[in-house]
Design an enzyme around this catalytic site. Sequence first.
Site, PDB file in Angstrom:
ATOM      1  CE1 TYR A 174     -11.276 -10.150 -28.735  1.00 12.82           C
ATOM      2  CE2 TYR A 174     -10.277  -9.193 -30.590  1.00 12.82           C
ATOM      3  CZ  TYR A 174     -10.208  -9.806 -29.380  1.00 12.82           C
ATOM      4  OH  TYR A 174      -8.680 -10.329 -29.016  1.00 12.82           O
ATOM      5  CE  LYS A 223      -6.835 -24.343 -24.373  1.00 18.79           C
ATOM      6  NZ  LYS A 223      -5.032 -24.652 -23.953  1.00 18.79           N
ATOM      7  CG  ASP A 255      -2.186 -23.938 -24.917  1.00 23.63           C
ATOM      8  OD1 ASP A 255      -2.518 -24.470 -25.766  1.00 23.63           O
ATOM      9  OD2 ASP A 255      -2.139 -24.651 -23.990  1.00 23.63           O
ATOM     10  CG  ASP A 279      -6.223  -8.873 -31.126  1.00 25.13           C
ATOM     11  OD1 ASP A 279      -5.565  -8.201 -31.721  1.00 25.13           O
ATOM     12  OD2 ASP A 279      -7.041  -8.378 -30.442  1.00 25.13           O
ATOM     13  CG  ASP A 283      -0.266  -7.500 -31.425  1.00 27.08           C
ATOM     14  OD1 ASP A 283      -0.428  -7.196 -32.723  1.00 27.08           O
ATOM     15  OD2 ASP A 283      -0.588  -6.663 -30.435  1.00 27.08           O
TER      16      ASP A 283
END
Length: 393
Positions: A174, A223, A255, A279, A283
């Site tokens: 970001y 990852k 994942d 992020d 959520d």
Amino acid sequence: MPMGVYGAGHQGRLFGGPVKNGGKGKESMVGKIVTIPGDGIGPEIVREACKVLDKVGSAFGHSFQYTEILMGGCSIDAYGVPLTDEALEAARQSDAVLLGAVGGDVGNSRWYDVAPDLRPEAGLLAIRKGLNLFANIRPAYLYQELADACPLKKEIIGGGFDLVIMRELTGGLYFGERHTKMVDGVMQATDTLTYNENEIRRIAVKAFEIAGKRRGQVVSVDKANVLDSSRLWRKVVEEVAKGYPEVKLAHMLVDNCAMQLVMDPGQFDVVLTENMFGDILSDEASMITGSIGMLPSASLNEAKFGMYEPSHGSAPDIAGKDVANPIATILSAAMMLRYSFDLDKEADAVEAAVQQVLSEGYRTKDIMSVGGKEIGTAQMGSFIAGRIKGPSA
Ligand code: NAD
């Protein structure tokens, strides 16, 4: 009752430092709070959180002074930018910031017909960066009173869950360099994901400190099978772990973590991860509680300074109707008391008042179920404030 970031009823604090009055609470203090009501339901929910803070002040002998600043769409309307330098400076001069939410209806608002750095959410990125708020803490806890709202099957939630997502907030994708350009006649967009070892180390330290005061487990999510940044992440986290032998470290690919959160959320204590993964996972963790209107968050710098805000957005669909749930913002104010003001007893009192109101059956519309007593935003704030018990109660 949620464990809080540090575990049920314990008096821990994030940054070490002396415990005042033998941990029995603090003498009168004055807290300088910058409030950012923002857009949508923001002003309604921040008003209720301040109502609760004022009750804490009178019950425990503290006083909170508020300075309101504009951020998001309301700042665009007033000044043409989502955050002015003056507003950022006012936040810098405060002890802590209480934010409602910013943004409008993305598909149907004039605030989005402009360059990305002039949209409401750019104010959020700017204030996080400007205040160096690199550590985002989002607890996800299943209230037994609201277990019916959890979208997971009863056999999955078992005895409930109580986890914390620790997300790096000022690095990664970001904040990396990005551009869109034509290459050989084809449009091409590029985003870059960069972390240096210092950025990883400081967030890892926070995660281990918190885990040491909860159930002693960190799951670091990356990852590393694909990304260089993740391989560095894993290496630095392992180095940091050596300083916390009492905390158990495990690594998990992002994942797999996304799957595990819905298959067995009870396995997690502290989940440590980088910005974009955090992020998405935070959520997901919010949603499995079934009540996004209940979840607070804190974004902290290296000192005691923090910005406290609900995990949800500005909910423009329900703004101004007195139906928004103010509890996430009220619990964010409780996190502020704990982390920025060292007022653990006072934070406990707020959390206990929320629990009491829920036990008495009061619900805002979003968490309403059969047998509940539906009340509005302002009444929920008043009921919680009314159940705050001071030291002599
Ligand atoms: P949202 O969280 O605002 O709303 C999602 C759904 O949850 C809506 O149906 C809404 O009515 C409901 N909801 C949210 N908070 C609630 C509450 N306290 N009580 C009852 N119901 C509640 O997410 P969205 O619709 O994706 O985004 C709306 C706007 O908020 C967008 O402009 C987005 O960019 C912005 N946003 C801001 C922040 C922030 O300020 N930190 C975070 C996320 C989204």
